[in-house]
Design a protein around this motif. Structure first.
Motif, PDB file in Angstrom:
ATOM      1  N   ALA A   1       0.826  -1.205   0.000  1.00  0.00           N
ATOM      2  CA  ALA A   1       0.000   0.000   0.000  1.00  0.00           C
ATOM      3  C   ALA A   1       0.858   1.252   0.000  1.00  0.00           C
ATOM      4  CB  ALA A   1      -0.931  -0.001   1.216  1.00  0.00           C
ATOM      5  N   SER A   2       1.904   1.260   0.797  1.00  0.00           N
ATOM      6  CA  SER A   2       2.694   2.492   0.876  1.00  0.00           C
ATOM      7  C   SER A   2       3.447   2.732  -0.427  1.00  0.00           C
ATOM      8  CB  SER A   2       3.637   2.461   2.074  1.00  0.00           C
ATOM      9  OG  SER A   2       4.732   1.618   1.840  1.00  0.00           O
ATOM     10  N   PHE A   3       3.896   1.660  -1.069  1.00  0.00           N
ATOM     11  CA  PHE A   3       4.536   1.828  -2.371  1.00  0.00           C
ATOM     12  C   PHE A   3       3.568   2.467  -3.363  1.00  0.00           C
ATOM     13  CE2 PHE A   3       5.494   0.344  -6.656  1.00  0.00           C
ATOM     14  CZ  PHE A   3       6.801   0.765  -6.780  1.00  0.00           C
ATOM     15  N   THR A   4       2.374   1.912  -3.429  1.00  0.00           N
ATOM     16  CA  THR A   4       1.384   2.426  -4.374  1.00  0.00           C
ATOM     17  C   THR A   4       1.034   3.881  -4.083  1.00  0.00           C
ATOM     18  OG1 THR A   4       0.449   0.218  -4.611  1.00  0.00           O
ATOM     19  CG2 THR A   4      -0.920   2.063  -5.314  1.00  0.00           C
ATOM     20  N   VAL A   5       0.751   4.156  -2.814  1.00  0.00           N
ATOM     21  CA  VAL A   5       0.362   5.520  -2.456  1.00  0.00           C
ATOM     22  C   VAL A   5       1.499   6.498  -2.760  1.00  0.00           C
ATOM     23  CG1 VAL A   5      -0.216   7.053  -0.540  1.00  0.00           C
ATOM     24  CG2 VAL A   5      -1.332   4.833  -0.729  1.00  0.00           C
ATOM     25  N   ASN A   6       2.712   6.136  -2.359  1.00  0.00           N
ATOM     26  CA  ASN A   6       3.839   7.047  -2.569  1.00  0.00           C
ATOM     27  C   ASN A   6       4.068   7.327  -4.041  1.00  0.00           C
ATOM     28  OD1 ASN A   6       4.381   7.352   0.107  1.00  0.00           O
ATOM     29  ND2 ASN A   6       5.934   5.733   0.162  1.00  0.00           N
ATOM     30  N   ARG A   7       4.118   6.280  -4.835  1.00  0.00           N
ATOM     31  CA  ARG A   7       4.387   6.450  -6.261  1.00  0.00           C
ATOM     32  C   ARG A   7       3.302   7.258  -6.958  1.00  0.00           C
ATOM     33  NH1 ARG A   7       9.211   5.245  -8.985  1.00  0.00           N
ATOM     34  NH2 ARG A   7      10.420   4.071  -7.480  1.00  0.00           N
ATOM     35  N   ARG A   8       2.061   6.898  -6.706  1.00  0.00           N
ATOM     36  CA  ARG A   8       0.952   7.560  -7.403  1.00  0.00           C
ATOM     37  C   ARG A   8       0.815   9.002  -6.959  1.00  0.00           C
ATOM     38  NH1 ARG A   8      -1.858   3.879 -11.066  1.00  0.00           N
ATOM     39  NH2 ARG A   8      -0.662   1.999 -10.639  1.00  0.00           N
ATOM     40  N   LEU A   9       0.926   9.195  -5.647  1.00  0.00           N
ATOM     41  CA  LEU A   9       0.766  10.544  -5.136  1.00  0.00           C
ATOM     42  C   LEU A   9       1.917  11.437  -5.602  1.00  0.00           C
ATOM     43  CD1 LEU A   9      -1.696  11.279  -3.712  1.00  0.00           C
ATOM     44  CD2 LEU A   9      -0.609  10.925  -1.518  1.00  0.00           C
TER      45      LEU A   9
ATOM     46  N   ALA B   1       3.506  11.141  -8.355  1.00  0.00           N
ATOM     47  CA  ALA B   1       3.288  11.432  -9.771  1.00  0.00           C
ATOM     48  C   ALA B   1       2.248  12.535  -9.938  1.00  0.00           C
ATOM     49  CB  ALA B   1       2.850  10.174 -10.507  1.00  0.00           C
TER      50      ALA B   1
END
Lengths: 155, 155
Positions: free
Chosen positions: B16-24, B26
Motif C-alpha cells: 500500500a505504501s509503495f502504491t500511495v507514494n508512487r501515485r501521489l 506522480a
DNA sequence: TCGAATAGTTTCACTATTGAACTATATAGC
DNA sequence: GCTATATAGTTCAATAGTGAAACTATTCGA
C-alpha cells in the motif's frame, strides 16, 4: 467537515507522510544488500510477486517513463539479478524475470525489513494496525482507480 | 498477533505504501510550478513553516547528508527562492530563509495540492480520516523517537 | 500494403544522493 | 593562551533515477 478543518487535516497528512517516508527510507536503505538500491529492490520484488512482467507494466506501476525502467532493468540485468525473456509471438515485447539470485536477495531483504517493521508495529494495538492498513489500502485503491479513470477518458 | 498474520500485515503495508507514494508523487509532480522539483518544494515548505533553519537541520529532517542539502540549497538560491543568512555570532553557521517569491511559489503549490488531496479525502468518513491521520502521526513520532534514541546511544 | 500504433532502447540533460577531502570557525582540555 | 578536536558547511567525483525526444523494430488496422 469545514474548509478550515480540511486544510489542517491535509497539512497534517503531508507532514506525517513526509516524515514517515524519509525516515523509513533511510532505515530501509541500511538493510539493503550491497547489490541493490531501493528502487531496484522494489522492481525485483514486483517481479518476484507478479511473475512475468513487461517494462511497460513496470513503468505503469512505478508511475515513471519507460526509459527509467530500461535503466533500472539494465543495471539489474548487468548484475545477473533479472533476465530478459523475449515473447515468442509478439517480438516487440520482452518479459522480465528475477533470477534465483535476484529472488534470494529480495527474500533476504524482505525478512530484514519485516524484522524492522515489527518493532514499529508494537506501538499499536492489533485493531489499530488492522484499521490503519485497511484505510491505507483504500487510499491506494482510490489512487489506482483515479489513474484508470483518467486513462479511459484520454483513450 | 501470530507471526503469520504479522508477516501478511507488513506485506500489505509495503504494498500500500509503495502504491500511495508512487501515485501521489506522480500526481503531485504535475502540480509543481516549473521552477520547483518535489524535493525543492519540501525544503522550501519546511523553511516557510519553521523559520530560520540551518543546512544541518535540513539534513536531519530529510535524512540525507549535508552535501545533498548544499546542492538543493544552491539550486534554490540560484533561482532566488531562498537566501543564505550568516549567523552573526557563530560564523560557521548560515541560516536559510525563503524569499517572498519562494514563499509565494510554495503557497501556490500547497493550495493546488490541497485541492488534489480533497478529492481523495472524499473517499473516507470524517472519523476514518481523523483516525487514520492520528495513527499515521503516531507512526511518524515513533520513527522520530527511534532516531533520537539511537543518536543518544552513539553520543 | 501502407500508415499508425506499440514495445522497448538510446541519448541527453538534469536532480538527488553519498562519501571523502577540504576550509573555516569554535570549543575543550591542558 | 595553545593545541586538539569537534562542528558547519562546501566541493568534487561517481552513481541512480528521471523525462523528453529521437530512434528501431514490430504489429495492427483501414
Amino acid at each position: 467537515m469545514d474548509t478550515e478543518q480540511l486544510s489542517k487535516l491535509i497539512d497534517r497528512y503531508l507532514e506525517a507522510s513526509f516524515t514517515v517516508n524519509r525516515r523509513l527510507s533511510a532505515l530501509t536503505r541500511d538493510l539493503l544488500p550491497d547489490e541493490l538500491t531501493l528502487d531496484q529492490s522494489f522492481a525485483l520484488r514486483y517481479l518476484r510477486e507478479n511473475g512475468c512482467t513487461t517494462s511497460s507494466e513496470l513503468a505503469e506501476v512505478f508511475c515513471v517513463g519507460k526509459s527509467s525502467i530500461t535503466a533500472i532493468v539494465t543495471r539489474l540485468s548487468d548484475k545477473k539479478l533479472i533476465e530478459r525473456v523475449p515473447d515468442e509471438k509478439d517480438r516487440r515485447v520482452t518479459y522480465l524475470k528475477a533470477t534465483s539470485e535476484g529472488e534470494r536477495l529480495t527474500r533476504q531483504f524482505d525478512s530484514r525489513l519485516e524484522e524492522l517493521l515489527c518493532q514499529y508495529l508494537s506501538h499499536f494495538t492489533d485493531d489499530e494496525a488492522f484499521g490503519f492498513i485497511e484505510l491505507y489500502e483504500r487510499l491506494a485503491a482510490a489512487l489506482v482507480q483515479a489513474r484508470e479513470r483518467s486513462e479511459s477518458e484520454e483513450g
